[in-house]
Design a protein around this motif. Sequence first.
Motif, PDB file in Angstrom:
ATOM      1  N   VAL A 162       0.828  -1.213   0.000  1.00  0.00           N
ATOM      2  CA  VAL A 162       0.000   0.000   0.000  1.00  0.00           C
ATOM      3  C   VAL A 162       0.864   1.265   0.000  1.00  0.00           C
ATOM      4  O   VAL A 162       0.514   2.263  -0.625  1.00  0.00           O
ATOM      5  N   ILE A 163       2.029   1.215   0.639  1.00  0.00           N
ATOM      6  CA  ILE A 163       2.896   2.392   0.664  1.00  0.00           C
ATOM      7  C   ILE A 163       4.171   2.177  -0.178  1.00  0.00           C
ATOM      8  O   ILE A 163       4.642   3.080  -0.859  1.00  0.00           O
ATOM      9  N   GLU A 164       4.732   0.951  -0.151  1.00  0.00           N
ATOM     10  CA  GLU A 164       5.998   0.742  -0.873  1.00  0.00           C
ATOM     11  C   GLU A 164       5.834   0.858  -2.388  1.00  0.00           C
ATOM     12  O   GLU A 164       6.735   1.293  -3.093  1.00  0.00           O
ATOM     13  N   GLU A 165       4.646   0.481  -2.865  1.00  0.00           N
ATOM     14  CA  GLU A 165       4.397   0.624  -4.303  1.00  0.00           C
ATOM     15  C   GLU A 165       4.487   2.100  -4.710  1.00  0.00           C
ATOM     16  O   GLU A 165       4.938   2.434  -5.804  1.00  0.00           O
ATOM     17  N   THR A 166       4.095   2.994  -3.808  1.00  0.00           N
ATOM     18  CA  THR A 166       4.170   4.424  -4.144  1.00  0.00           C
ATOM     19  C   THR A 166       5.638   4.875  -4.177  1.00  0.00           C
ATOM     20  O   THR A 166       6.010   5.743  -4.960  1.00  0.00           O
ATOM     21  N   ALA A 218      -1.725   7.913   0.952  1.00  0.00           N
ATOM     22  CA  ALA A 218      -1.956   6.583   0.357  1.00  0.00           C
ATOM     23  C   ALA A 218      -2.835   5.726   1.266  1.00  0.00           C
ATOM     24  O   ALA A 218      -3.799   5.092   0.812  1.00  0.00           O
ATOM     25  N   GLU A 219      -2.518   5.697   2.567  1.00  0.00           N
ATOM     26  CA  GLU A 219      -3.323   4.901   3.504  1.00  0.00           C
ATOM     27  C   GLU A 219      -4.702   5.529   3.683  1.00  0.00           C
ATOM     28  O   GLU A 219      -5.697   4.822   3.846  1.00  0.00           O
ATOM     29  N   ILE A 220      -4.754   6.874   3.667  1.00  0.00           N
ATOM     30  CA  ILE A 220      -6.052   7.564   3.825  1.00  0.00           C
ATOM     31  C   ILE A 220      -6.964   7.190   2.656  1.00  0.00           C
ATOM     32  O   ILE A 220      -8.151   6.927   2.829  1.00  0.00           O
ATOM     33  N   ARG A 221      -6.397   7.145   1.465  1.00  0.00           N
ATOM     34  CA  ARG A 221      -7.207   6.775   0.306  1.00  0.00           C
ATOM     35  C   ARG A 221      -7.730   5.347   0.460  1.00  0.00           C
ATOM     36  O   ARG A 221      -8.876   5.039   0.167  1.00  0.00           O
ATOM     37  N   ALA A 222      -6.858   4.458   0.961  1.00  0.00           N
ATOM     38  CA  ALA A 222      -7.255   3.052   1.114  1.00  0.00           C
ATOM     39  C   ALA A 222      -8.322   2.870   2.196  1.00  0.00           C
ATOM     40  O   ALA A 222      -9.187   1.995   2.085  1.00  0.00           O
ATOM     41  N   MET A 223      -8.295   3.686   3.252  1.00  0.00           N
ATOM     42  CA  MET A 223      -9.273   3.491   4.348  1.00  0.00           C
ATOM     43  C   MET A 223     -10.588   4.225   4.080  1.00  0.00           C
ATOM     44  O   MET A 223     -11.619   3.888   4.648  1.00  0.00           O
ATOM     45  N   GLY A 224     -10.556   5.228   3.172  1.00  0.00           N
ATOM     46  CA  GLY A 224     -11.756   6.043   2.916  1.00  0.00           C
ATOM     47  C   GLY A 224     -11.564   7.422   3.524  1.00  0.00           C
ATOM     48  O   GLY A 224     -11.143   7.528   4.679  1.00  0.00           O
ATOM     49  N   PHE A 225     -11.887   8.447   2.766  1.00  0.00           N
ATOM     50  CA  PHE A 225     -11.645   9.825   3.228  1.00  0.00           C
ATOM     51  C   PHE A 225     -12.445  10.125   4.497  1.00  0.00           C
ATOM     52  O   PHE A 225     -11.970  10.824   5.397  1.00  0.00           O
ATOM     53  N   ASP A 226     -13.681   9.586   4.576  1.00  0.00           N
ATOM     54  CA  ASP A 226     -14.511   9.860   5.756  1.00  0.00           C
ATOM     55  C   ASP A 226     -13.890   9.240   7.003  1.00  0.00           C
ATOM     56  O   ASP A 226     -13.977   9.794   8.108  1.00  0.00           O
ATOM     57  N   VAL A 227     -13.225   8.102   6.839  1.00  0.00           N
ATOM     58  CA  VAL A 227     -12.582   7.427   7.985  1.00  0.00           C
ATOM     59  C   VAL A 227     -11.350   8.214   8.436  1.00  0.00           C
ATOM     60  O   VAL A 227     -11.053   8.338   9.621  1.00  0.00           O
ATOM     61  N   GLY A 228     -10.620   8.780   7.472  1.00  0.00           N
ATOM     62  CA  GLY A 228      -9.366   9.471   7.793  1.00  0.00           C
ATOM     63  C   GLY A 228      -9.548  10.877   8.322  1.00  0.00           C
ATOM     64  O   GLY A 228      -8.671  11.401   9.027  1.00  0.00           O
ATOM     65  N   GLU A 229     -10.675  11.486   8.007  1.00  0.00           N
ATOM     66  CA  GLU A 229     -10.855  12.918   8.314  1.00  0.00           C
ATOM     67  C   GLU A 229     -10.646  13.239   9.794  1.00  0.00           C
ATOM     68  O   GLU A 229     -11.174  12.559  10.667  1.00  0.00           O
ATOM     69  N   GLY A 230      -9.834  14.278  10.030  1.00  0.00           N
ATOM     70  CA  GLY A 230      -9.622  14.772  11.398  1.00  0.00           C
ATOM     71  C   GLY A 230      -8.380  14.202  12.068  1.00  0.00           C
ATOM     72  O   GLY A 230      -7.943  14.728  13.096  1.00  0.00           O
ATOM     73  N   HIS A 231      -7.787  13.127  11.502  1.00  0.00           N
ATOM     74  CA  HIS A 231      -6.592  12.540  12.128  1.00  0.00           C
ATOM     75  C   HIS A 231      -5.341  13.327  11.715  1.00  0.00           C
ATOM     76  O   HIS A 231      -5.367  14.107  10.759  1.00  0.00           O
ATOM     77  N   VAL A 232      -4.252  13.096  12.439  1.00  0.00           N
ATOM     78  CA  VAL A 232      -3.084  13.988  12.365  1.00  0.00           C
ATOM     79  C   VAL A 232      -1.816  13.203  12.025  1.00  0.00           C
ATOM     80  O   VAL A 232      -1.612  12.103  12.542  1.00  0.00           O
ATOM     81  N   THR A 233      -0.981  13.765  11.153  1.00  0.00           N
ATOM     82  CA  THR A 233       0.319  13.155  10.818  1.00  0.00           C
ATOM     83  C   THR A 233       1.391  14.240  10.785  1.00  0.00           C
ATOM     84  O   THR A 233       1.117  15.357  10.347  1.00  0.00           O
ATOM     85  N   ALA A 234       2.604  13.904  11.243  1.00  0.00           N
ATOM     86  CA  ALA A 234       3.749  14.811  11.075  1.00  0.00           C
ATOM     87  C   ALA A 234       4.641  14.250   9.982  1.00  0.00           C
ATOM     88  O   ALA A 234       4.956  13.054   9.994  1.00  0.00           O
ATOM     89  N   ALA A 235       5.046  15.094   9.031  1.00  0.00           N
ATOM     90  CA  ALA A 235       5.831  14.632   7.882  1.00  0.00           C
ATOM     91  C   ALA A 235       6.529  15.821   7.235  1.00  0.00           C
ATOM     92  O   ALA A 235       6.071  16.958   7.364  1.00  0.00           O
ATOM     93  N   PRO A 236       7.601  15.569   6.484  1.00  0.00           N
ATOM     94  CA  PRO A 236       8.252  16.680   5.779  1.00  0.00           C
ATOM     95  C   PRO A 236       7.423  17.191   4.603  1.00  0.00           C
ATOM     96  O   PRO A 236       7.585  18.316   4.151  1.00  0.00           O
ATOM     97  N   TYR A 237       6.531  16.332   4.105  1.00  0.00           N
ATOM     98  CA  TYR A 237       5.823  16.650   2.855  1.00  0.00           C
ATOM     99  C   TYR A 237       4.400  16.123   2.905  1.00  0.00           C
ATOM    100  O   TYR A 237       4.152  15.015   3.400  1.00  0.00           O
TER     101      TYR A 237
END
Length: 382
Positions: free
Chosen positions: A25-29, A240-259
Amino acid sequence: MKTDAYTSEAWRVGVLFSSSGFMAVIEETQLRGTLLAIEEVNAAGGVNGRELVPVMYDPASESAAFGRYAKRLMVEDHVSTIFGCYTSSSRKAVLPVVERLNGLLWYPTLYEGFEFSPNVIYTGAAPNQNSVALCRYLMDHYGPRFYFVGSDYIYPRESNRIMHELLRGNGGEVVGETYLDLRARRHDFLPVIRDIGRLQPDVIFSTVVGDSTIHLYQSYADAGFNPKVMPIASLTTTEAEIRAMGFDVGEGHVTAAPYFQGVGGASNSSFVARYKKRYGENEPTNMCVEAAYFQVHIFAKALEQTNSTDTDLLRPMVLGSTFEAPQGRVSINATCNHADLWTRIGRVNRRGQFDVVQQSLNPVIADPYLTGYGSPAACQRG
Ligand code: ACM
């Protein structure tokens, strides 16, 4: 010393990302980001007139296979440069191979830090470039009681050790800590969700990776928890994971990243457009694609100077080099082989994109051993 001058043969480079198994799910990207950059270098005439040719294997999400394929790349395919690895366990499997045979692994993934190898260029975030700012942000906006849930391998355990120390240093506490198998399925998260319901933490800090990420967030949504008051915070959950889980499921959660795909700037808009043209309008970019992409360009610039893939010639040319990446200017820090990167915190919106809610004013100097923790350079607030 072998030099590669005076030949019209292609430059062969190794590429090791899983396009099957629970990490695909992520390595392919990351594979896609690598190939896009290789295609761009070739479209511009290659390096000193010679094409880059990827020699690729699919380790199928098995860490030991990364080690075996790295050896095959170096011994049978005569490749010395390898772009690859997402999990820290796969990197640890490749390390002894590149160290013994003097190869150069380009590693485009955030990790737990506390490592240095002269045979690795680290282009994902170290803890001072993501965990430090995330801890403060979460404590300021949600509260001091964190619940840790992770996949059971080195990155989650070590990353949690660091987050624990950061939390304790800031007056916070860990109210629960659980690890699940890397192959954990939906039902495996039920006890975790029950634990969270009982303990009512302020934040769930997730170091779950791969397909399990989707099961965790979906189980959370099924339980009816509210991300506005108790978000899942992560260093690994991307577009990538947000797309796989569904946007409604991911909404409101938080990630720290350079990009994040949504960062501004002309360099990023043009990168996102090229990526979508190549892979499809619905394919988002993410921090792992971006690092996989820019590291190939840094390699190609260094190779142009050395005209040789010999690690001993290439490394000094790479160290200290800079590149206008989609995230902004990045450099390979010559003191530690890690990249100086931007620190950003994003919150998922209903379109599956991250709204950037905080970012560093400049690239943050890589400090993989957290030696400067507390110094302005290492711990900038946005
Ligand atoms: C990781 O295993 N470095 C995400």
